[in-house]
Scaffold this motif. Structure first.
Motif, PDB file in Angstrom:
ATOM      1  N   LYS A 158      14.652   0.731 -13.364  1.00 35.17           N
ATOM      2  CA  LYS A 158      13.491   1.489 -12.898  1.00 35.17           C
ATOM      3  C   LYS A 158      12.199   0.939 -13.482  1.00 35.17           C
ATOM      4  O   LYS A 158      11.182   0.817 -12.790  1.00 35.17           O
ATOM      5  CB  LYS A 158      13.642   2.956 -13.289  1.00 35.17           C
ATOM      6  CG  LYS A 158      14.716   3.697 -12.509  1.00 35.17           C
ATOM      7  CD  LYS A 158      14.816   5.141 -12.975  1.00 35.17           C
ATOM      8  CE  LYS A 158      15.942   5.873 -12.240  1.00 35.17           C
ATOM      9  NZ  LYS A 158      16.071   7.271 -12.723  1.00 35.17           N
ATOM     10  N   GLN A 159      12.257   0.620 -14.798  1.00 35.21           N
ATOM     11  CA  GLN A 159      11.062   0.078 -15.443  1.00 35.21           C
ATOM     12  C   GLN A 159      10.674  -1.273 -14.828  1.00 35.21           C
ATOM     13  O   GLN A 159       9.487  -1.564 -14.616  1.00 35.21           O
ATOM     14  CB  GLN A 159      11.311  -0.084 -16.961  1.00 35.21           C
ATOM     15  CG  GLN A 159      11.473   1.236 -17.704  1.00 35.21           C
ATOM     16  CD  GLN A 159      10.214   2.068 -17.651  1.00 35.21           C
ATOM     17  OE1 GLN A 159       9.117   1.584 -17.912  1.00 35.21           O
ATOM     18  NE2 GLN A 159      10.373   3.346 -17.296  1.00 35.21           N
ATOM     19  N   ALA A 194       0.827  -1.210   0.000  1.00 36.84           N
ATOM     20  CA  ALA A 194       0.000   0.000   0.000  1.00 36.84           C
ATOM     21  C   ALA A 194       0.860   1.259   0.000  1.00 36.84           C
ATOM     22  O   ALA A 194       0.507   2.275  -0.606  1.00 36.84           O
ATOM     23  CB  ALA A 194      -0.932  -0.023   1.212  1.00 36.84           C
ATOM     24  N   GLN A 195       2.014   1.180   0.698  1.00 40.37           N
ATOM     25  CA  GLN A 195       2.896   2.351   0.756  1.00 40.37           C
ATOM     26  C   GLN A 195       3.706   2.530  -0.528  1.00 40.37           C
ATOM     27  O   GLN A 195       3.858   3.639  -1.037  1.00 40.37           O
ATOM     28  CB  GLN A 195       3.849   2.209   1.946  1.00 40.37           C
ATOM     29  CG  GLN A 195       3.162   2.245   3.303  1.00 40.37           C
ATOM     30  CD  GLN A 195       4.107   1.890   4.435  1.00 40.37           C
ATOM     31  OE1 GLN A 195       5.291   1.667   4.203  1.00 40.37           O
ATOM     32  NE2 GLN A 195       3.579   1.857   5.656  1.00 40.37           N
ATOM     33  N   LEU A 196       4.252   1.421  -1.067  1.00 39.87           N
ATOM     34  CA  LEU A 196       5.202   1.503  -2.179  1.00 39.87           C
ATOM     35  C   LEU A 196       4.534   1.498  -3.544  1.00 39.87           C
ATOM     36  O   LEU A 196       5.140   1.919  -4.535  1.00 39.87           O
ATOM     37  CB  LEU A 196       6.200   0.339  -2.092  1.00 39.87           C
ATOM     38  CG  LEU A 196       7.061   0.298  -0.812  1.00 39.87           C
ATOM     39  CD1 LEU A 196       7.870  -0.996  -0.765  1.00 39.87           C
ATOM     40  CD2 LEU A 196       8.007   1.495  -0.767  1.00 39.87           C
ATOM     41  N   GLY A 245      -1.968   8.476 -13.265  1.00 39.56           N
ATOM     42  CA  GLY A 245      -1.432   8.516 -14.635  1.00 39.56           C
ATOM     43  C   GLY A 245      -0.341   7.495 -14.877  1.00 39.56           C
ATOM     44  O   GLY A 245       0.033   7.243 -16.031  1.00 39.56           O
ATOM     45  N   VAL A 246       0.213   6.915 -13.852  1.00 46.75           N
ATOM     46  CA  VAL A 246       1.303   5.944 -14.018  1.00 46.75           C
ATOM     47  C   VAL A 246       0.721   4.613 -14.461  1.00 46.75           C
ATOM     48  O   VAL A 246      -0.151   4.055 -13.791  1.00 46.75           O
ATOM     49  CB  VAL A 246       2.097   5.785 -12.702  1.00 46.75           C
ATOM     50  CG1 VAL A 246       3.187   4.733 -12.882  1.00 46.75           C
ATOM     51  CG2 VAL A 246       2.688   7.125 -12.278  1.00 46.75           C
ATOM     52  N   SER A 247       1.221   4.097 -15.595  1.00 49.67           N
ATOM     53  CA  SER A 247       0.704   2.827 -16.123  1.00 49.67           C
ATOM     54  C   SER A 247       1.838   1.806 -16.199  1.00 49.67           C
ATOM     55  O   SER A 247       3.002   2.112 -15.962  1.00 49.67           O
ATOM     56  CB  SER A 247       0.096   3.037 -17.515  1.00 49.67           C
ATOM     57  OG  SER A 247       1.072   3.553 -18.404  1.00 49.67           O
ATOM     58  N   TYR A 248       1.448   0.602 -16.571  1.00 45.80           N
ATOM     59  CA  TYR A 248       2.416  -0.485 -16.673  1.00 45.80           C
ATOM     60  C   TYR A 248       3.392  -0.175 -17.814  1.00 45.80           C
ATOM     61  O   TYR A 248       2.976   0.220 -18.909  1.00 45.80           O
ATOM     62  CB  TYR A 248       1.683  -1.794 -16.939  1.00 45.80           C
ATOM     63  CG  TYR A 248       2.546  -3.029 -16.756  1.00 45.80           C
ATOM     64  CD1 TYR A 248       2.770  -3.556 -15.486  1.00 45.80           C
ATOM     65  CD2 TYR A 248       3.123  -3.658 -17.855  1.00 45.80           C
ATOM     66  CE1 TYR A 248       3.551  -4.679 -15.319  1.00 45.80           C
ATOM     67  CE2 TYR A 248       3.912  -4.777 -17.692  1.00 45.80           C
ATOM     68  CZ  TYR A 248       4.120  -5.291 -16.415  1.00 45.80           C
ATOM     69  OH  TYR A 248       4.912  -6.408 -16.242  1.00 45.80           O
ATOM     70  N   PRO A 249       4.707  -0.345 -17.585  1.00 43.59           N
ATOM     71  CA  PRO A 249       5.696   0.035 -18.624  1.00 43.59           C
ATOM     72  C   PRO A 249       5.601  -0.842 -19.861  1.00 43.59           C
ATOM     73  O   PRO A 249       5.248  -2.018 -19.783  1.00 43.59           O
ATOM     74  CB  PRO A 249       7.034  -0.130 -17.907  1.00 43.59           C
ATOM     75  CG  PRO A 249       6.781  -1.089 -16.794  1.00 43.59           C
ATOM     76  CD  PRO A 249       5.373  -0.854 -16.358  1.00 43.59           C
ATOM     77  N   VAL A 299       3.483  -2.407  -9.964  1.00 49.11           N
ATOM     78  CA  VAL A 299       2.140  -2.392 -10.552  1.00 49.11           C
ATOM     79  C   VAL A 299       1.485  -3.769 -10.401  1.00 49.11           C
ATOM     80  O   VAL A 299       0.293  -3.881 -10.068  1.00 49.11           O
ATOM     81  CB  VAL A 299       2.201  -1.950 -12.033  1.00 49.11           C
ATOM     82  CG1 VAL A 299       0.834  -2.125 -12.697  1.00 49.11           C
ATOM     83  CG2 VAL A 299       2.659  -0.500 -12.144  1.00 49.11           C
ATOM     84  N   LYS A 300       2.278  -4.820 -10.641  1.00 47.15           N
ATOM     85  CA  LYS A 300       1.725  -6.179 -10.482  1.00 47.15           C
ATOM     86  C   LYS A 300       1.355  -6.438  -9.018  1.00 47.15           C
ATOM     87  O   LYS A 300       0.338  -7.073  -8.718  1.00 47.15           O
ATOM     88  CB  LYS A 300       2.733  -7.217 -10.972  1.00 47.15           C
ATOM     89  CG  LYS A 300       2.732  -7.411 -12.479  1.00 47.15           C
ATOM     90  CD  LYS A 300       3.604  -8.594 -12.859  1.00 47.15           C
ATOM     91  CE  LYS A 300       3.499  -8.909 -14.348  1.00 47.15           C
ATOM     92  NZ  LYS A 300       2.191  -9.477 -14.697  1.00 47.15           N
TER      93      LYS A 300
END
Length: 1130
Positions: A413-414, A365-367, A373-377, A421-422
């Protein structure tokens, strides 16, 4: 990463077994081949060798063997263990390939088939090129082979076939397809197992040989890899002891590896794999303590190797999986026979796994809380060309990279973003609930109720976070009972808060009201402002309005809940609820009590109900009702609000509950006469909050008081040494109110006197008189008086049979008379009038008896302006001791008053009877009578010698009767004598007593026949120096002639004349007389000369026996003076 990422690979978790490939079998179309395959695989027992079989085609392509490395000098390993290596040796690379070929020794086409078989073997060898896999040939034959050495053709052709196929003799087998196929298959398996073990032994040696080429600077990963491989090959070889040794070495080497962010996940993954193997083998070897020690060491070494802070959730996920896997191993070992204990069972490991899963959820939940707007790379950094990783534990975007710094920071980073995201999409609550469920099952199994309840609370909270409010509420409601019972108020408050949120979000009105009442009450540890908020919401619900949302709820769920509550408000039905207070601790307390444990029928029954509220604000109720066991009285125990106002906060004095103050309500009613002797109980008290026109709730106290905390609070109050606070007269101290939940309706106090007059003790069989005097002390007429008198019920059953009672003094009671006379009609008694009644009891046996005198009557009375007829009764009991009036002693004596054990036919004897008085009262003997049986006759006419005698206590009266027995048959027998009847009565000054007849059975006596009867005739006394004639009579009582020898023994007191010794014969039935003149020499009682009689025909008849019939002494008077022969001269 998906949850499956952390699951241990199945090839690691399974039991490694030697892999043997079978070729040449057509199991689809050939029935013989199918039977052979089934014998190998179907219904394998545990005692068969551990081999994994597979049927493969003859030209099957096995994995290619890489070129053998001759040097490791410039070799840099890319990872520790390849992901496909374990599966390759379990399922792809066989230890042995077996070729099945149908060929008999006497086959006519032997040459062609031998050549074909050799070709097939060569094809197999080609496909295995570079591998050390063994090849064997099994010839399927139709005939049973002869014993070795007897079939020369078979030996010659077997040698030829081995040469053609380049096989050793140990690699050629024969399988006859006969009835004993399974037996041959088992023998084949054992041979295959030996070949497989040889293969794995060689593989271990091959791997071990690489060690000399390695250095610890650049080849640390290879040291770990080789030790793991040797351990795995040892397991395939079923050498678990060596496997454990190799795995332990591998684990030590893994911990020596230099860890950094790029390789820490690979190190932890391999450490987890090896730890799993070690723990599994320790459990397998039945050394669970070693397994636990290894696991603790593993956790201690790895728990701080977190790695990248941005991927901290991966570490907690890995830790959770470690505990879960060990719990699974522990549980599996228990199922196989290991004994666990309460303090060391798999539940603790599942619990810890759940703890790390919860921590993972928090970290995720924190990380992973990225901006919308951030989506899966793209492209996906987690994708690989083969779809799988090359080495366990490595990152997909930099496989084989072992340096400290990542090769491409952007890719790094990606990749981290993709993992985050997963992780965001992982259903953490499901994982946590599954682990907690496993832990609960274990703690339930090992009887750890508090641990089970604690984890169930966590499960309920997880269901709440997962928005499965139904299951959350079900679990929380289940454990609330335990926390209420054990009085964990702070824990209960926390659970209730969660349950209240669930019930609000589900729109459950009854549950919402129940939990609100408990959170507002004394068991809640919430601050006053929160209690006030909850009470206001509760009032809104009772007024059929929508409550305010609970804090910290999911906004979307709150919106849906508000819609549900609006629907509830619009519904006209389902607005009445009943809450059983016994299962909760609501903010209202109640105690209902009867003022007294019993009430007379002529006084009203009084009932008090105490109610107290613990809520922050005053609250008004609309109805209070008490339910009694007799529901006809419920109408008198009802308090109802006459006003129809809707203001639930109205401060009307009588119906308003002020916080902290106790209010008392009194009820009374007149009991019905038919309830006399019955118990009236408070079954329930109901308090209604709300309005019947809107929404209302009934608080129901079963038994009239108490909730889940009341019993303990009452106990604490009774044990408390604190000084009680003084309350004003109008106020009540709640703790001092005792509970009286039942009362008995008893009859009116009787106002009559019952007096008993008698003379105890009673004597057996007499008609014992008892006088009952009944006097009325009532102010009005006592109607329909009835007397029940006699033996009190409930005593020994034998006393009932031995006691009779009657009202008639003239009749003698017998067995037809009862022991208790019920309902003797007396009539009516005016005030002050009395009546006397005489009763007569007969007690057949001795002992103590309790007599009951029950007087029942009815009288008119007025109670609370209501006329009733009261039935009254009065009982008097008296204990009467019954004693025997006298004791009778009887005995048989001879004419000389000597005690007789036997009597003789036609020889007179005496029956002596002594009557000893045992009565404390004088007894008058009216008469006595002896009734003899036919075998006994009286010589004189018997007359009563005790008639009219009065005996005081301890006095004795005696009488005797002279009897004889006529001849009896069979020589000797015991005969009855008859009975002795004594007529007597008690001498009483109070009343005339009746005569009682007491029958005493005379004793039996032994009667014997005697062959010779001797008796003597002599004067009653003699005088000194004067002749005393004595005549002896000898009577023969047999049918034989008796030879009798008679001799006289001299005496110092007498001289005698007559035959001193004589021998005579006495004819049957005849009598012989002998005359002697005795001359007394001394005065006084003197011993007569003894007569000795011997019977030659009856030597057993002694002279002493016959001498018993003769007098042994006589009284001799002294010689008189001057011819004075008077008695005075003597």
């Amino acid at each position: 990463m998906s949850p499956a990422q952390w699951d241990l690979p199945p090839e690691l978790c399974c039991r490694p077994m030697a892999f043997v490939a079978l070729t040449g079998l057509d199991v689809t179309y050939n029935a013989v081949h199918r039977a052979i395959w089934d014998a190998f695989c179907v219904n394998r027992r545990a005692d068969r060798v551990p081999i994994s079989f597979k049927v493969l085609p003859g030209d099957h392509e096995y994995p290619k063997c890489r070129t053998k490395r001759t040097s490791y000098e410039w070799y840099i390993p890319k990872g520790i263990l390849k992901t496909g290596w374990m599966n390759k040796h379990l399922n792809l690379v066989p230890a042995l390939v077996v070729l099945f070929y149908e060929l008999d020794w006497d086959d006519p086409q032997w040459k062609e088939k031998q050549s074909e078989c050799a070709t097939k073997v060569e094809i197999v060898r080609t496909s295995l090129q570079g591998r050390n896999t063994k090849v064997a040939v099994v010839l399927i034959q139709k005939k049973t082979p002869l014993p070795p050495g007897e079939d020369l053709v078979a030996s010659e052709r077997a040698s030829s076939l081995c040469g053609a196929c380049d096989l050793s003799g140990k690699s050629l087998f024969v399988l006859p397809h006969t009835d004993h196929l399974v037996g041959y298959i088992i023998r084949l398996e054992n041979a295959f197992y030996e070949h497989a073990q040889t293969y794995y032994y060689n593989e271990i040696r091959r791997v071990k040989s690489h060690k000399e080429f390695l250095n610890k600077t650049t080849h640390q990963l290879l040291f770990v890899r080789h030790q793991f491989k040797m351990g795995f090959f040892s397991e395939l070889k079923q050498d678990t002891q060596n496997a454990l040794k190799y795995y332990r070495t591998a684990y030590s080497l893994v911990q020596e590896l230099r860890a950094h962010e790029t390789n820490i996940m690979e190190i932890k993954t391999m450490a987890g794999f090896i730890n799993y193997k070690i723990c599994r083998l320790c459990f397998q070897h039945n050394t669970p303590l070693d397994a636990i020690a290894q696991f603790r060491k593993h956790i201690d070494l790895c728990k701080k190797k977190i790695g990248s802070a941005e991927l901290a959730f991966e570490h907690t996920a890995w830790m959770s999986k470690q505990f879960q896997s060990f719990g699974d191993l522990f549980d599996e070992a228990i199922k196989l026979g290991l004994t666990a204990i309460q303090t060391q069972n798999p539940g603790f490991y599942y619990q810890q796994a759940a703890y790390y899963a919860q921590e993972r959820k928090q970290q995720a939940a924190q990380l992973c809380g990225h901006e919308p707007g951030v989506s899966y790379p793209a492209p996906d950094p987690l994708e690989t060309t083969t779809g799988a990783l090359d080495f366990y534990g490595q990152r997909p975007w930099r496989q084989g990279h072992q340096s400290i710094d990542p090769p491409d920071s952007e890719k790094e980073k990606q990749g981290i973003l993709a993992l985050q995201v997963k992780e965001r999409d992982v259903l953490h609550s499901e994982l946590i609930i599954a682990l907690l469920s496993n832990a609960v099952a274990q703690f339930k199994k090992y009887k750890c109720p508090r641990m089970k309840s604690h984890l169930m609370v966590q499960m309920g909270e997880e269901y709440y976070h997962a928005k499965d409010y139904t299951k959350a509420l079900k679990l929380l409601d289940y454990v609330m009972c335990d926390y209420r019972t054990e009085r964990w108020w702070s824990l209960l408050t926390s659970i209730l808060c969660t349950a209240l949120k669930c019930s609000y979000l589900m729109g459950q009105v009854k549950d919402y009201i129940t939990y609100s009442m408990e959170l507002v009450g004394r068991a809640s540890v919430l601050p006053e402002e929160q209690k006030s908020r909850i009470e206001k919401n509760l009032i809104k619900v009772l007024m059929n309005e929508v409550p305010e949302p609970e804090p910290d709820c999911d906004p979307a769920s709150v919106k849906a809940a508000q819609s549900l509550w609006s629907d509830r408000v619009s519904l006209s039905g389902s607005n009445e609820f009943t809450i059983e207070v016994l299962d909760n601790v609501p903010f209202v307390q109640c105690k209902a009590k009867f003022v007294s444990p019993s009430f007379h029928i002529d006084e009203p029954v009084q009932l008090e109900v105490y109610v107290r509220a613990d809520c922050p604000h005053p609250l008004r109720f609309s109805k209070l009702c008490v339910s009694l066991s007799n529901q006809e009285y419920n109408q008198y125990c009802l308090l109802e609000d006459a006003s129809k106002g809707k203001d639930i906060l109205s401060t009307q004095e009588n119906m308003c509950l002020v916080p902290g103050k106790t209010r008392k309500y009194c009820f009374k009613f007149v009991a019905k006469t038919e309830d006399v002797g019955k118990k009236i109980e408070i079954t329930a008290v109901g308090l209604m909050l709300g309005r019947e026109t809107g929404r209302y709730v009934y608080l129901n106290w079963r038994g009239g008081w108490g909730d889940a905390a009341s019993s303990h609070e009452a106990l604490q109050a009774s044990r408390s040494f604190k000084r009680r606070t003084r309350f004003p007269e109008q106020q009540v101290d709640w703790d001092t109110v005792s509970v009286q939940s039942s009362t008995m309706i008893i009859s009116r106090v009787p106002r009559i006197s019952v007096k008993l007059t008698h003379e105890p003790p009673a004597l057996t069989n007499e008609m014992y008189c008892m006088t009952v005097t009944i006097k009325s002390e009532e102010d009005t007429v006592a109607k329909d008086i009835k007397l029940t008198a006699g033996l009190k019920p409930g005593q020994d059953a034998n006393l009932t049979q031995m006691t009779q009672i009657t009202l008639n003094s003239s009749e003698v009671c017998d067995d037809s008379h009862p022991a208790l006379l019920p309902d003797i009609p007396i009539g009516d008694l005016q005030p002050g009038q009395k009546i006397v009644k005489h009763l007569y009891m007969r007690c057949v046996s001795t002992g103590s008896r309790i007599f009951l005198f029950h007087v029942a009557y009815s009288v008119d009375a007025t109670v609370e302006d209501k006329d009733i007829t009261c039935k009254c009764h009065k009982d008097e009991t008296v204990t009467v001791e019954t004693v025997v009036p006298f004791e009778v002693a009887m005995k048989f004596v001879s004419s000389k008053f000597e005690h007789l054990e036997h009597v003789y036919v036609d020889v007179p004897f005496l029956l002596m009877m002594d009557i000893l008085s045992a009565s404390p009262w004088p007894i008058e003997l009216v008469s006595s009578d002896v009734q003899l049986v036919s075998s006994m006759t009286a010589i004189d006419t018997p007359e009563s010698q005790v008639e009219g005698v009065t005996l005081q206590t301890g006095e004795c009266a005696s009488e005797c009767i002279l009897l004889k027995c006529p001849p009896v048959q069979n020589g000797t027998s015991t005969v009855a004598s008859g009975q002795y009847i004594i007529s007597w009565k008690r001498k009483s000054t109070l009343s005339e007593t009746s005569v009682v007849k007491t029958i005493v059975i005379l004793p039996h006596v032994m009667v014997e026949n005697i062959p010779l009867y001797v008796h003597a005739e002599l004067p009653s006394y003699g005088r000194v120096r004067e002749s005393l004639p004595v005549r002896y009579h000898l009577e023969n009582r047999t049918g034989l002639v008796q030879d009798v020898e008679i001799s006289v023994e001299p005496s110092d007191a007498f001289m005698f004349s007559g035959l001193k010794q004589v021998r005579m014969r006495i004819l049957p039935g005849a009598e012989q007389e002998m005359l002697y003149n005795f001359y007394p020499l001394m005065a006084g009682y003197q011993v007569l000369p003894q007569l000795n009689i011997n019977l030659s025909r009856f030597p057993n008849i002694s002279s002493q026996l016959l001498r018993r019939f003769l007098p042994s002494r006589t009284f001799v008077k002294p010689q008189g003076r001057n011819g004075d022969t008077s008695i005075e001269a003597a």
